[in-house]
Scaffold this motif. Sequence first.
Motif, PDB file in Angstrom:
ATOM      1  N   ALA A  40       0.400  -1.046  -0.145  1.00 14.75           N
ATOM      2  CA  ALA A  40      -0.004   0.205  -0.282  1.00 14.75           C
ATOM      3  C   ALA A  40       0.947   1.473  -0.287  1.00 14.75           C
ATOM      4  O   ALA A  40       0.496   1.956  -0.926  1.00 14.75           O
ATOM      5  CB  ALA A  40      -1.291  -0.162   1.521  1.00 14.75           C
ATOM      6  N   ALA A  41       1.760   1.277   0.597  1.00 13.96           N
ATOM      7  CA  ALA A  41       2.698   2.362   0.805  1.00 13.96           C
ATOM      8  C   ALA A  41       3.397   2.383  -0.785  1.00 13.96           C
ATOM      9  O   ALA A  41       3.776   4.231  -0.678  1.00 13.96           O
ATOM     10  CB  ALA A  41       3.981   1.827   1.605  1.00 13.96           C
ATOM     11  N   ALA A  42       3.609   1.494  -1.301  1.00 14.94           N
ATOM     12  CA  ALA A  42       4.697   1.712  -2.750  1.00 14.94           C
ATOM     13  C   ALA A  42       3.711   1.919  -3.161  1.00 14.94           C
ATOM     14  O   ALA A  42       3.900   2.608  -4.688  1.00 14.94           O
ATOM     15  CB  ALA A  42       5.088   0.373  -3.122  1.00 14.94           C
ATOM     16  N   THR A  43       2.169   1.936  -3.337  1.00  9.39           N
ATOM     17  CA  THR A  43       1.616   2.561  -4.217  1.00  9.39           C
ATOM     18  C   THR A  43       1.172   3.512  -4.637  1.00  9.39           C
ATOM     19  O   THR A  43       1.311   5.171  -5.057  1.00  9.39           O
ATOM     20  CB  THR A  43      -0.045   0.969  -4.388  1.00  9.39           C
ATOM     21  OG1 THR A  43       0.110   0.141  -4.062  1.00  9.39           O
ATOM     22  CG2 THR A  43      -0.955   2.091  -4.472  1.00  9.39           C
ATOM     23  N   ARG A  49      -1.455   8.451  -6.758  1.00  4.07           N
ATOM     24  CA  ARG A  49      -1.695   8.357  -5.382  1.00  4.07           C
ATOM     25  C   ARG A  49      -2.921   9.013  -5.170  1.00  4.07           C
ATOM     26  O   ARG A  49      -3.902   8.313  -4.297  1.00  4.07           O
ATOM     27  CB  ARG A  49      -0.670   9.362  -5.009  1.00  4.07           C
ATOM     28  CG  ARG A  49      -0.626   9.520  -3.376  1.00  4.07           C
ATOM     29  CD  ARG A  49       0.490  10.152  -2.702  1.00  4.07           C
ATOM     30  NE  ARG A  49       0.410  10.172  -1.423  1.00  4.07           N
ATOM     31  CZ  ARG A  49      -0.010  11.225  -0.508  1.00  4.07           C
ATOM     32  NH1 ARG A  49      -1.169  12.022  -1.422  1.00  4.07           N
ATOM     33  NH2 ARG A  49      -0.108  10.745   0.889  1.00  4.07           N
ATOM     34  N   ASP A  50      -3.617  10.277  -5.833  1.00  5.59           N
ATOM     35  CA  ASP A  50      -4.139  11.122  -6.093  1.00  5.59           C
ATOM     36  C   ASP A  50      -5.718   9.416  -5.630  1.00  5.59           C
ATOM     37  O   ASP A  50      -6.462  10.136  -5.225  1.00  5.59           O
ATOM     38  CB  ASP A  50      -4.207  11.807  -6.248  1.00  5.59           C
ATOM     39  CG  ASP A  50      -3.362  13.434  -5.630  1.00  5.59           C
ATOM     40  OD1 ASP A  50      -3.268  13.283  -4.406  1.00  5.59           O
ATOM     41  OD2 ASP A  50      -3.510  13.966  -6.064  1.00  5.59           O
ATOM     42  N   GLU A  51      -5.454   9.466  -6.704  1.00  2.00           N
ATOM     43  CA  GLU A  51      -6.560   8.701  -7.487  1.00  2.00           C
ATOM     44  C   GLU A  51      -6.716   7.750  -6.256  1.00  2.00           C
ATOM     45  O   GLU A  51      -8.155   7.251  -6.427  1.00  2.00           O
ATOM     46  CB  GLU A  51      -6.746   7.985  -8.913  1.00  2.00           C
ATOM     47  CG  GLU A  51      -6.226   8.758 -10.024  1.00  2.00           C
ATOM     48  CD  GLU A  51      -4.911  10.373  -9.863  1.00  2.00           C
ATOM     49  OE1 GLU A  51      -4.686   9.348  -9.929  1.00  2.00           O
ATOM     50  OE2 GLU A  51      -5.314  10.312 -10.999  1.00  2.00           O
ATOM     51  N   VAL A  52      -5.832   6.779  -6.157  1.00  2.45           N
ATOM     52  CA  VAL A  52      -6.255   5.999  -5.133  1.00  2.45           C
ATOM     53  C   VAL A  52      -6.501   6.130  -3.721  1.00  2.45           C
ATOM     54  O   VAL A  52      -7.069   5.217  -3.105  1.00  2.45           O
ATOM     55  CB  VAL A  52      -4.205   4.761  -5.006  1.00  2.45           C
ATOM     56  CG1 VAL A  52      -4.419   4.003  -4.251  1.00  2.45           C
ATOM     57  CG2 VAL A  52      -4.091   4.614  -6.118  1.00  2.45           C
ATOM     58  N   LEU A  53      -6.315   7.427  -3.522  1.00  2.00           N
ATOM     59  CA  LEU A  53      -6.507   7.891  -2.148  1.00  2.00           C
ATOM     60  C   LEU A  53      -7.977   8.166  -1.912  1.00  2.00           C
ATOM     61  O   LEU A  53      -8.995   7.479  -1.661  1.00  2.00           O
ATOM     62  CB  LEU A  53      -5.831   9.059  -1.222  1.00  2.00           C
ATOM     63  CG  LEU A  53      -4.482   8.979  -0.694  1.00  2.00           C
ATOM     64  CD1 LEU A  53      -3.756  10.518  -0.539  1.00  2.00           C
ATOM     65  CD2 LEU A  53      -4.409   7.744   0.437  1.00  2.00           C
TER      66      LEU A  53
END
Length: 71
Positions: A40-43, A49-53
């Motif tokens: 998750a940290a690597a992602t 990043r913004d889309e995943v968050l």
Amino acid sequence: MKRRERTRQLIELGGLVAKAGLVELTDDDRAVLFGVMVEAAATLQGEHRDEVLTLWRRRGRRAFADSDTEL
């Protein structure tokens, strides 16, 4: 951060791991749990990043709502 606040934070974070079902799904394998968090940290270090968050936040809020737990 004071010791008492840090302890509370760690307990709450552990509760989230358990609430997500990860303890049972991994047979309480700490290496697997840590691997999931490292992934998750690597992602989150990637270009999306913004889309995943946004996606994870929506899923988390939905899961909280489904379980009648406040944010």
